[in-house]
Design a protein around this motif. Structure first.
Motif, PDB file in Angstrom:
ATOM      1  N   ARG A  57     -45.740  88.858 -54.551  1.00 39.75           N
ATOM      2  CA  ARG A  57     -45.318  89.817 -53.514  1.00 39.75           C
ATOM      3  C   ARG A  57     -44.514  90.963 -54.133  1.00 39.75           C
ATOM      4  NH1 ARG A  57     -44.640  84.977 -50.438  1.00 39.75           N
ATOM      5  NH2 ARG A  57     -42.403  84.894 -50.870  1.00 39.75           N
ATOM      6  N   ILE A  58     -43.646  90.632 -55.086  1.00 39.08           N
ATOM      7  CA  ILE A  58     -42.837  91.671 -55.740  1.00 39.08           C
ATOM      8  C   ILE A  58     -43.736  92.654 -56.478  1.00 39.08           C
ATOM      9  CG2 ILE A  58     -41.170  92.079 -57.597  1.00 39.08           C
ATOM     10  CD1 ILE A  58     -39.881  89.382 -56.818  1.00 39.08           C
TER      11      ILE A  58
ATOM     12  N   CYS B 264     -46.906  93.231 -56.046  1.00 40.66           N
ATOM     13  CA  CYS B 264     -47.737  93.983 -55.093  1.00 40.66           C
ATOM     14  C   CYS B 264     -46.962  95.160 -54.513  1.00 40.66           C
ATOM     15  CB  CYS B 264     -48.226  93.067 -53.970  1.00 40.66           C
ATOM     16  SG  CYS B 264     -49.624  92.040 -54.426  1.00 40.66           S
ATOM     17  N   GLU B 265     -45.688  94.937 -54.195  1.00 43.78           N
ATOM     18  CA  GLU B 265     -44.875  96.019 -53.651  1.00 43.78           C
ATOM     19  C   GLU B 265     -44.672  97.125 -54.680  1.00 43.78           C
ATOM     20  OE1 GLU B 265     -43.591  96.698 -50.625  1.00 43.78           O
ATOM     21  OE2 GLU B 265     -44.871  95.050 -49.959  1.00 43.78           O
TER      22      GLU B 265
ATOM     23  N   ALA C  27     -47.998  98.915 -55.028  1.00 44.82           N
ATOM     24  CA  ALA C  27     -48.270  99.716 -53.831  1.00 44.82           C
ATOM     25  C   ALA C  27     -47.452 101.003 -53.842  1.00 44.82           C
ATOM     26  CB  ALA C  27     -47.957  98.895 -52.580  1.00 44.82           C
ATOM     27  N   ALA C  28     -46.200 100.897 -54.285  1.00 47.84           N
ATOM     28  CA  ALA C  28     -45.358 102.096 -54.368  1.00 47.84           C
ATOM     29  C   ALA C  28     -45.906 103.087 -55.386  1.00 47.84           C
ATOM     30  CB  ALA C  28     -43.926 101.699 -54.728  1.00 47.84           C
TER      31      ALA C  28
ATOM     32  N   GLU D   9     -49.104 104.649 -54.013  1.00 44.82           N
ATOM     33  CA  GLU D   9     -48.824 105.601 -52.936  1.00 44.82           C
ATOM     34  C   GLU D   9     -48.431 106.957 -53.509  1.00 44.82           C
ATOM     35  OE1 GLU D   9     -45.515 105.964 -49.422  1.00 44.82           O
ATOM     36  OE2 GLU D   9     -46.427 104.006 -49.765  1.00 44.82           O
TER      37      GLU D   9
ATOM     38  N   GLY E 123     -53.331  95.048 -55.780  1.00 48.65           N
ATOM     39  CA  GLY E 123     -53.233  96.121 -54.811  1.00 48.65           C
ATOM     40  C   GLY E 123     -54.538  96.892 -54.704  1.00 48.65           C
TER      41      GLY E 123
END
Length: 294
Positions: free
Chosen positions: A71-72, A74-75, A78-79, A82, A276
């Motif tokens: 999860r870490i 992926c975040e 994702a950042a 983006e 991601g």
């Protein structure tokens, strides 16, 4: 950054069960990958992986830690994606596995290449069960359900299996009106390349499956030759409807026993959850969902 690198190394090692494979994916030696995880374990004060001469496996603590690390990461990804998406058009190499029937998807692939010339496609045609993560694929297109919890998916469309033959064949041999009529017809079969088994024709009467010993006039392990044989009037074939749009529209093939043929399934595009969705993968997913079954 060293902590993030250690987390990434741990996740790759846990997923591949190998420091060698994890290091290969990250551009590290097996020794460097192992030391990175060892430093992480020393910092946490807990063992995350059991080591043996053949493989590595997760401890109970490692399994819990793995989900949080995914999860870490992926975040973080994702950042990054983006921000990257706002700076440049999608570009780079995209490695995709397609089924052997993927040649029938080429119109959609061709349109994608024209729309996104900065993306370099690396296409692998195979019906085997590829390991998306270990083999470094960005995405895989396959029929059927989702069996791997590490993967994300999007349904591209539904297909049906139908029985078809050429009008000239039915003029010469007669049109089957009942499933049992197939026993005296030329039947063209598909053999699964992975298992070596013949694909079962999904014949039913009412809601009961019918198990008929159909003639094996020809057996082929890819779909395109079956279409050709059927078009040439050499027999009846059981094929996915998405592969027959042109032949059915032009009347080169016609469906038979439609009331007795019951099978449908999804085509899905799968990609690793832990990586991601990059801009190049996002436009590929959206394009295939829009165009493959248009």
């Amino acid at each position: 950054m060293d902590s993030i690198h250690s987390l990434l190394t741990f996740v790759r090692a846990a997923e591949t069960r190998s420091f060698t494979l994890a290091g290969r994916q990250l551009g590290l030696s097996p020794s460097a990958a192992g030391k990175a995880v060892a430093r992480l374990e020393e910092r946490l004060g807990v063992r995350l992986l059991h080591r043996s001469t053949r493989t590595i496996t997760l401890t109970a603590e490692g399994a819990r830690f793995l989900e949080r690390c995914r999860r870490i990461l992926c975040e973080i990804e994702a950042a990054e994606l983006e921000i990257a998406a706002t700076q440049a058009a999608p570009r780079g190499r995209l490695k995709v596995s397609l089924p052997l029937a993927g040649m029938l998807m080429m119109p959609a692939i061709t349109a994608f290449m024209r729309s996104w010339p900065e993306i370099e496609l690396d296409l692998d045609f195979s019906d085997r069960l590829v390991d998306i993560i270990d083999e470094g694929f960005d995405a895989v297109v396959r029929a059927g359900g989702l069996r791997d919890s590490r993967l994300m998916s999007r349904t591209l469309g539904e297909f049906r299996l139908v029985l078809v033959g050429a009008p000239a064949y039915f003029t010469r041999r007669g049109t089957p009106l009942e499933p049992e009529d197939l026993l005296v017809h030329a039947c063209l079969h598909h053999r699964f390349a992975t298992s070596g088994k013949l694909e079962r024709w999904p014949l039913q009467r009412g809601r009961k499956d019918m198990d008929l010993e159909l003639p094996e006039t020809a057996v082929v392990n890819t779909i395109e030759p079956l279409i050709h044989l059927a078009e040439q009037g050499l027999g009846i074939a059981c094929l996915p409807d998405f592969a027959l749009r042109r032949q059915l529209a032009e009347g080169n093939l016609v469906k038979v026993l439609d009331d007795f043929t019951h099978h449908s399934g999804p085509f899905r595009l799968l990609w690793p959850e832990s990586r991601g969705v990059s801009p190049k993968l996002r436009v590929f997913i959206d394009h295939m969902a829009e165009h493959l079954f248009a």
